[in-house]
Design a protein around this motif. Sequence first.
Motif, PDB file in Angstrom:
ATOM      1  N   ALA A 173       0.834  -1.210   0.000  1.00 37.35           N
ATOM      2  CA  ALA A 173       0.000   0.000   0.000  1.00 37.35           C
ATOM      3  C   ALA A 173       0.867   1.257   0.000  1.00 37.35           C
ATOM      4  O   ALA A 173       0.588   2.210  -0.731  1.00 37.35           O
ATOM      5  N   LEU A 174       1.915   1.255   0.795  1.00 42.08           N
ATOM      6  CA  LEU A 174       2.822   2.402   0.844  1.00 42.08           C
ATOM      7  C   LEU A 174       3.478   2.640  -0.510  1.00 42.08           C
ATOM      8  O   LEU A 174       3.514   3.766  -1.009  1.00 42.08           O
ATOM      9  N   CYS A 175       3.974   1.574  -1.115  1.00 43.29           N
ATOM     10  CA  CYS A 175       4.629   1.700  -2.419  1.00 43.29           C
ATOM     11  C   CYS A 175       3.640   2.122  -3.499  1.00 43.29           C
ATOM     12  O   CYS A 175       3.970   2.940  -4.366  1.00 43.29           O
ATOM     13  N   SER A 176       2.439   1.603  -3.467  1.00 41.60           N
ATOM     14  CA  SER A 176       1.434   1.959  -4.473  1.00 41.60           C
ATOM     15  C   SER A 176       1.023   3.416  -4.361  1.00 41.60           C
ATOM     16  O   SER A 176       0.851   4.096  -5.371  1.00 41.60           O
ATOM     17  N   SER A 177       0.879   3.900  -3.143  1.00 44.18           N
ATOM     18  CA  SER A 177       0.427   5.274  -2.972  1.00 44.18           C
ATOM     19  C   SER A 177       1.539   6.293  -3.231  1.00 44.18           C
ATOM     20  O   SER A 177       1.259   7.472  -3.409  1.00 44.18           O
ATOM     21  N   ASN A 178       2.781   5.846  -3.252  1.00 41.49           N
ATOM     22  CA  ASN A 178       3.918   6.737  -3.489  1.00 41.49           C
ATOM     23  C   ASN A 178       4.781   6.241  -4.647  1.00 41.49           C
ATOM     24  O   ASN A 178       5.994   6.443  -4.653  1.00 41.49           O
ATOM     25  N   TYR A 179       4.146   5.593  -5.623  1.00 39.47           N
ATOM     26  CA  TYR A 179       4.893   4.907  -6.681  1.00 39.47           C
ATOM     27  C   TYR A 179       5.835   5.821  -7.441  1.00 39.47           C
ATOM     28  O   TYR A 179       6.998   5.475  -7.662  1.00 39.47           O
ATOM     29  N   ALA A 180       5.385   6.991  -7.835  1.00 41.64           N
ATOM     30  CA  ALA A 180       6.234   7.893  -8.630  1.00 41.64           C
ATOM     31  C   ALA A 180       7.500   8.255  -7.861  1.00 41.64           C
ATOM     32  O   ALA A 180       8.588   8.298  -8.434  1.00 41.64           O
ATOM     33  N   ARG A 181       7.371   8.486  -6.571  1.00 43.48           N
ATOM     34  CA  ARG A 181       8.523   8.866  -5.754  1.00 43.48           C
ATOM     35  C   ARG A 181       9.419   7.674  -5.425  1.00 43.48           C
ATOM     36  O   ARG A 181      10.634   7.799  -5.335  1.00 43.48           O
TER      37      ARG A 181
END
Length: 105
Positions: A76-84
Motif C-alpha cells: 500500500a505504501l509503495c502503491s500510494s507513493n509509486y512515482a517517488r
Amino acid sequence: AVLLSYSGETKDILRTLQIARRQGAATIAITRFGKNALAADADIVLQVASSESLVRSGAMTSRLVMLQALDMLFTALCSSNYARLNGILERTGSELQEKRNDVRD
C-alpha cells in the motif's frame, strides 16, 4: 518504526518501541486482536488473528499472518507513493540481483 509481536508483550519489542518513540519515530504495531502493551503504546495498530495459543513457541500461523499484514502495508505504501519510490525500488531490485549473482559465483 514497524514492530511485530503476536502476544504484544515481548519485552525486546516493547523496549524497541520506547527507543523509537524517544527518537521521534511514529510507531506501527502489528499484533493480535485484544488488549496488550504493544497495542496500547503504538501510534497505529494493525490487528491480526490466528487460532494459535499464545503459549505455543514457534507459532507459524501467527508469524505468517503478521508477515502478510506487513506485506500489505508495504504494498500500500509503495502503491500510494509509486512515482517517488519507483527509482528506489528499481535500485533495490538491481542490488539484490547482483547479490544473488555473487552468491551463485
